[in-house]
Design a protein around this motif. Sequence first.
Motif, PDB file in Angstrom:
ATOM      1  N   ALA A 136      40.064  32.166  35.735  1.00  0.00           N
ATOM      2  CA  ALA A 136      41.111  32.889  35.005  1.00  0.00           C
ATOM      3  C   ALA A 136      41.224  34.340  35.443  1.00  0.00           C
ATOM      4  N   GLY A 137      40.309  34.787  36.315  1.00  0.00           N
ATOM      5  CA  GLY A 137      40.400  36.141  36.850  1.00  0.00           C
ATOM      6  C   GLY A 137      39.529  37.163  36.154  1.00  0.00           C
ATOM      7  N   TYR A 138      38.581  36.704  35.329  1.00  0.00           N
ATOM      8  CA  TYR A 138      37.681  37.622  34.641  1.00  0.00           C
ATOM      9  C   TYR A 138      36.322  37.661  35.340  1.00  0.00           C
ATOM     10  N   ASN A 139      35.705  38.811  35.355  1.00  0.00           N
ATOM     11  CA  ASN A 139      34.470  39.043  36.087  1.00  0.00           C
ATOM     12  C   ASN A 139      33.300  38.290  35.452  1.00  0.00           C
ATOM     13  N   PRO A 140      32.730  37.290  36.122  1.00  0.00           N
ATOM     14  CA  PRO A 140      31.620  36.529  35.530  1.00  0.00           C
ATOM     15  C   PRO A 140      30.346  37.346  35.368  1.00  0.00           C
ATOM     16  N   ASP A 141      30.232  38.462  36.088  1.00  0.00           N
ATOM     17  CA  ASP A 141      29.049  39.314  35.929  1.00  0.00           C
ATOM     18  C   ASP A 141      28.971  39.897  34.521  1.00  0.00           C
ATOM     19  N   GLU A 142      30.104  39.972  33.835  1.00  0.00           N
ATOM     20  CA  GLU A 142      30.135  40.557  32.498  1.00  0.00           C
ATOM     21  C   GLU A 142      29.425  39.657  31.481  1.00  0.00           C
TER      22      GLU A 142
ATOM     23  N   LEU B  84      27.913  31.641  41.694  1.00  0.00           N
ATOM     24  CA  LEU B  84      28.491  30.300  41.847  1.00  0.00           C
ATOM     25  C   LEU B  84      29.875  30.235  41.200  1.00  0.00           C
ATOM     26  N   ALA B  85      30.044  30.933  40.088  1.00  0.00           N
ATOM     27  CA  ALA B  85      31.352  30.972  39.435  1.00  0.00           C
ATOM     28  C   ALA B  85      32.373  31.690  40.310  1.00  0.00           C
ATOM     29  N   ARG B  86      31.945  32.744  40.988  1.00  0.00           N
ATOM     30  CA  ARG B  86      32.828  33.451  41.911  1.00  0.00           C
ATOM     31  C   ARG B  86      33.261  32.522  43.057  1.00  0.00           C
ATOM     32  N   GLN B  87      32.326  31.758  43.570  1.00  0.00           N
ATOM     33  CA  GLN B  87      32.636  30.832  44.650  1.00  0.00           C
ATOM     34  C   GLN B  87      33.643  29.776  44.193  1.00  0.00           C
ATOM     35  N   GLU B  88      33.483  29.292  42.971  1.00  0.00           N
ATOM     36  CA  GLU B  88      34.423  28.304  42.446  1.00  0.00           C
ATOM     37  C   GLU B  88      35.806  28.919  42.282  1.00  0.00           C
ATOM     38  N   ALA B  89      35.866  30.149  41.811  1.00  0.00           N
ATOM     39  CA  ALA B  89      37.149  30.817  41.637  1.00  0.00           C
ATOM     40  C   ALA B  89      37.870  31.012  42.966  1.00  0.00           C
ATOM     41  N   GLN B  90      37.103  31.250  44.022  1.00  0.00           N
ATOM     42  CA  GLN B  90      37.709  31.441  45.341  1.00  0.00           C
ATOM     43  C   GLN B  90      38.458  30.198  45.803  1.00  0.00           C
ATOM     44  N   LYS B  91      38.046  29.011  45.356  1.00  0.00           N
ATOM     45  CA  LYS B  91      38.748  27.786  45.711  1.00  0.00           C
ATOM     46  C   LYS B  91      40.170  27.775  45.141  1.00  0.00           C
ATOM     47  N   PHE B  92      40.390  28.592  44.130  1.00  0.00           N
ATOM     48  CA  PHE B  92      41.703  28.675  43.494  1.00  0.00           C
ATOM     49  C   PHE B  92      42.424  29.983  43.866  1.00  0.00           C
ATOM     50  N   GLY B  93      41.925  30.625  44.913  1.00  0.00           N
ATOM     51  CA  GLY B  93      42.558  31.829  45.409  1.00  0.00           C
ATOM     52  C   GLY B  93      42.264  33.080  44.623  1.00  0.00           C
ATOM     53  N   VAL B  94      41.257  33.040  43.747  1.00  0.00           N
ATOM     54  CA  VAL B  94      40.913  34.201  42.947  1.00  0.00           C
ATOM     55  C   VAL B  94      39.761  34.940  43.615  1.00  0.00           C
ATOM     56  N   THR B  95      40.036  36.129  44.096  1.00  0.00           N
ATOM     57  CA  THR B  95      39.024  36.908  44.813  1.00  0.00           C
ATOM     58  C   THR B  95      38.749  38.273  44.195  1.00  0.00           C
ATOM     59  N   SER B  96      39.577  38.671  43.223  1.00  0.00           N
ATOM     60  CA  SER B  96      39.336  39.930  42.507  1.00  0.00           C
ATOM     61  C   SER B  96      39.307  39.613  41.022  1.00  0.00           C
ATOM     62  N   PHE B  97      38.524  40.402  40.293  1.00  0.00           N
ATOM     63  CA  PHE B  97      38.256  40.057  38.898  1.00  0.00           C
ATOM     64  C   PHE B  97      38.442  41.270  37.992  1.00  0.00           C
ATOM     65  N   GLN B  98      38.904  40.979  36.800  1.00  0.00           N
ATOM     66  CA  GLN B  98      39.136  42.005  35.786  1.00  0.00           C
ATOM     67  C   GLN B  98      37.848  42.276  35.009  1.00  0.00           C
TER      68      GLN B  98
END
Length: 271
Positions: A211-217, A257-271
Amino acid sequence: MSTKKVVLAFVLLLGIASCKVNPFTGQKVLNFYPNSQIFPMAFSQYDEFIGQNEVLENSAEARMISKVGQRISSAAERWLSANGYPGYLKDYRWEYNLVKDDQINAWCMPGGKIVFYTGILPVCQGETGVAVVMGHEVAHALADHGAQRMSAGTLQQLGAVAGNIAIQDEESRNMFNQAYGIGSSVGVMLPFSRSHETEADRIGLQIMAIAGYNPDEAAELWKRMKASAGGNTPLEFLSTHPSNDTRIANLIQWAPLARQEAQKFGVTSFQ
């Protein structure tokens, strides 16, 4: 056939006939409550709760809750469609409400009915923190955790009935009931609940990233949750939830791992 055999046969039949696959893990889960049965009941209970509590509808915080919920549930639908589960959410009726209450809590009923309490907002510290909590709650709905808990509770009750039928001596029956109550709770039901919480953390982390939110948070939020608890938490093996330290360690490990999954959907920057 004796009553004992009928009960045991019923338990076996439920175990065989009630396996459903969790699309996020690929594992079979115990669930013999279909959506058509559990969703209407959950929707009715949710409506009753909403009618009896103060719902904040027009505040900026309420609009944020709805916005985040829609982004998270849309991300879940994207993931499900891309992974061979189109139509998985057809019976879901997503709803996201903010309720005025000082409790530091949020929850989700089967079928996607979600409540945030105002008391959790200071811990969230903004939209991304809300997304962490929302992802977790949406994950509970996606994985049918409510129906699984009901299924496990039914089997726990049937086990107690079978034991009471099998044991004729009253003193032995009383000893069984005491041991069974503690053993099935601490040894089965509580670990079962903790596994659901851990699973919801992992699924929720993945969905919030899509969804574009930073998983590190996520780990940062749980550090704040730990601080807000002030050490007043039960021992993990006696709790329905993993300890804060366990959750924080897991979330730190899973965030890449969540970032890697998001990249499959074209999401490379996070809020």
